[in-house]
Scaffold this active site. Structure first.
Site, PDB file in Angstrom:
ATOM      1  N   ASP A 274      -8.669  -3.932  -6.229  1.00 40.37           N
ATOM      2  CA  ASP A 274      -8.193  -3.541  -4.960  1.00 40.37           C
ATOM      3  C   ASP A 274      -9.100  -2.573  -4.964  1.00 40.37           C
ATOM      4  OD1 ASP A 274      -6.727  -1.734  -2.855  1.00 40.37           O
ATOM      5  OD2 ASP A 274      -5.207  -3.893  -3.733  1.00 40.37           O
TER       6      ASP A 274
ATOM      7  N   HIS B 158      -6.761  -6.061  -0.512  1.00 34.86           N
ATOM      8  CA  HIS B 158      -6.419  -5.119  -0.706  1.00 34.86           C
ATOM      9  C   HIS B 158      -4.645  -5.884  -0.452  1.00 34.86           C
ATOM     10  CE1 HIS B 158      -3.864  -1.348  -0.661  1.00 34.86           C
ATOM     11  NE2 HIS B 158      -4.081  -1.177   0.400  1.00 34.86           N
TER      12      HIS B 158
ATOM     13  N   SER C 256       0.705  -1.465  -0.132  1.00 36.29           N
ATOM     14  CA  SER C 256       0.123  -0.062   0.141  1.00 36.29           C
ATOM     15  C   SER C 256       0.794   1.045  -0.178  1.00 36.29           C
ATOM     16  CB  SER C 256      -1.104   0.013   1.004  1.00 36.29           C
ATOM     17  OG  SER C 256      -1.912   0.712   1.150  1.00 36.29           O
TER      18      SER C 256
END
Length: 521
Positions: free
Chosen positions: A460, A490, A233
């Site tokens: 995602d 995610h 991320s």
């Protein structure tokens, strides 16, 4: 994995590209060899490793991490780093580190440094939580993570106390009239002022460029010639900035759940609105496919999403009982929905939470919202959202007023009727931040770097798949290696997909670089 908090822009990001801006992060991307010699002394420091204590309140609290399979203990330490890299001989701060040694020391490659996103997530608490997924990698790497500056036990940013945060997160962040706009503006001002009052000395220095400098210092202190890195991320943005600043020091690196490096504040927010809308569509499709097994009303995706919009509209008018004496507001319900879209495994809780809220019980959605905001059952908050706000606002230059955010509502609402309004208003998150921002978007070009795996998931919600190709192209020819997981959620490596894990493990353990464009299903 969680998400933009200066005004809760982070609520939707486990990585958050959302709102940003803040103060100068330490100057130009100067190479390590050009820096003052004071850094040499810091690079030579010897870390004192000891059994890990329980996480601090800022890290989220809880018990000390349990030993890994086979009895390998977790060890913790602190590393000294300059507060200001423009003055490396000046004041220093302590960065909290955690490690578990490689199980096969004879075949050990080095340290693997993890960043789990946010920005604002504690690596000291995150790594033990996910460590079972990394046992194969631990055969040849010491697993290492850290609380980035501003986070957890690393010169943590603080803004408001727990009671003030309860009130802040219950506010309406999608104002409907001038009075609600003033309330939001006043709250933003109070939050920013609180951050300056409590943490003003560190606010100019918590940005991503300095975190990248910290990682290169960490590499040296750990005794590694190259940085082996696993970024998830926001960790992909941090990794990209590191690769740009120190391309010659990149070893084997994975970027999983990729932040689009070309997106500024507005583009990033629009991208997240699209990503969460896609995940919500997929959730609704699954509900429709299960027929009577799904407890939500509606026989089509449109009907289910209309039901959700109606529930949010009702909560906007009148919050419902939540947990204890706390009620579920529209914003908290929206946060709970977003939190549950980070993983397909959470869809069941979203369905249960929506059904319960429709019946007047907001407890589950409020608990999901609390999880996103770092609130524990005792009412204590970690500093994940304060750090998220500080890092975003020091990185990104844009400063949208409430009026400018309001002007963008139509485009955001067209992108997502559920998430668009919140994301549009959140553009104003850094409008009253006390320090200026650094960039429009990060430079991640890394000519001369070793190959970097860039791994994106098609479904995602927080870091839309389009960012994967953008990162590959921005890193430059011969650097970014594109790997796709056709799935939901995610982050791909921790999804359990064997194709993804086998490909990544072969790269890290044996140096096998897959063909760019490889797809796992």
């Amino acid at each position: 994995m969680p998400i933009s908090a200066a005004q809760r822009a982070a609520l939707f990001t486990a990585t958050t590209v959302l709102l940003a801006a803040g103060c100068s992060d330490g100057g130009d991307n100067d190479e390590a060899s050009d820096r003052p010699t004071d850094l040499a002394g810091l690079a030579a420091q010897q870390l004192e490793w000891a059994p890990c204590p329980p996480p601090s309140a800022a890290e989220g609290g809880g018990p000390a991490p349990s030993p890994l399979p086979g009895g390998t203990p977790w060890e913790c330490s602190f590393m000294d780093a300059p507060l200001d890299y423009d003055d490396p001989g000046g004041e220093t701060i302590e960065l909290a580190l955690i490690r578990a040694k490689a199980s096969d020391q004879q075949r050990r490659i080095g340290s693997m440094i993890y960043n789990f996103g946010g920005p604002g997530g504690s690596g000291v608490t995150g790594l033990p939580s996910f460590a079972p997924d990394y046992e194969k990698l631990r055969t040849r790497y010491d697993l290492v993570s850290f609380d980035p500056r501003g986070v957890g036990r690393s010169a943590d940013v603080n803004c408001l106390d727990d009671k003030e945060l309860d009130a802040y997160y219950a506010l309406d962040f999608t104002p409907d009239d001038a009075a609600e706009e003033r309330t939001l503006s006043d709250a933003q001002k109070k939050y920013a002022t609180g951050c300056e009052d409590e943490s003003g000395e560190v606010l100019p220095h918590v940005g991503t460029e300095n975190a990248a400098r910290d990682m290169d210092l960490m590499r040296q202190v750990l005794g590694d010639d190259k940085l082996h890195y696993f970024g998830i991320s926001y960790g992909t943005e941090l990794g990209g900035v590191y690769a740009h600043m120190f391309p010659e020091n990149v070893g084997r690196a994975l970027f999983d759940a990729v932040v689009d490096p070309n997106a500024g504040t507005e583009e990033g927010a629009l991208g997240q609105a699209k990503g969460f809308q896609l995940a919500l569509d997929n959730f609704a499709k699954d509900c429709v496919a299960r027929g009577d097994e799904c407890t939500l009303p509606g026989s089509t995706v449109a009907e289910i999403e209309a039901y959700i919009l109606d529930l949010l509209a009702q909560l906007d008018k009148k919050p419902i009982p939540g947990i204890g004496d706390r009620k579920l507001t529209q914003t908290q319900a929206l946060n709970g929905i977003a939190q549950s879209l980070y993983s397909k495994e959470f869809w069941q809780y979203l369905e249960q939470g929506l059904d319960a809220a429709d019946g007047g019980d907001g407890g589950l959605l409020l608990a999901l919202s609390d999880s996103m905001n770092g609130r524990d059952q005792n009412g204590s908050y970690s500093n994940i959202q304060a750090a998220n706000a500080a890092i975003n606002c020091v990185d990104y230059k844009e400063r949208y007023t409430l009026g400018q955010a309001k002007e963008r509502l139509p485009e955001f609402e067209q992108t997502s009727a559920v998430f668009g309004p919140y994301m549009a208003w959140a553009l104003s998150s850094c409008s009253q931040w006390p320090v200026p921002g650094t960039w429009e978007h990060p430079d991640v070009s890394a000519p001369g770097s070793a190959p970097i795996l860039v791994l994106g998931t098609t479904g995602d919600p927080a870091t839309p798949y389009a960012g994967t190709r953008a990162m590959v192209e921005a890193l430059g020819d011969g650097v970014g290696v594109e790997l796709t997981y056709e799935g939901e959620g995610h982050g791909a490596y921790n999804s359990g997909n064997t194709c993804v894990q086998d490909t990544v493990n072969a790269y890290f353990l044996d140096g096998k670089v897959p063909a760019s464009g490889t797809v796992c299903k």
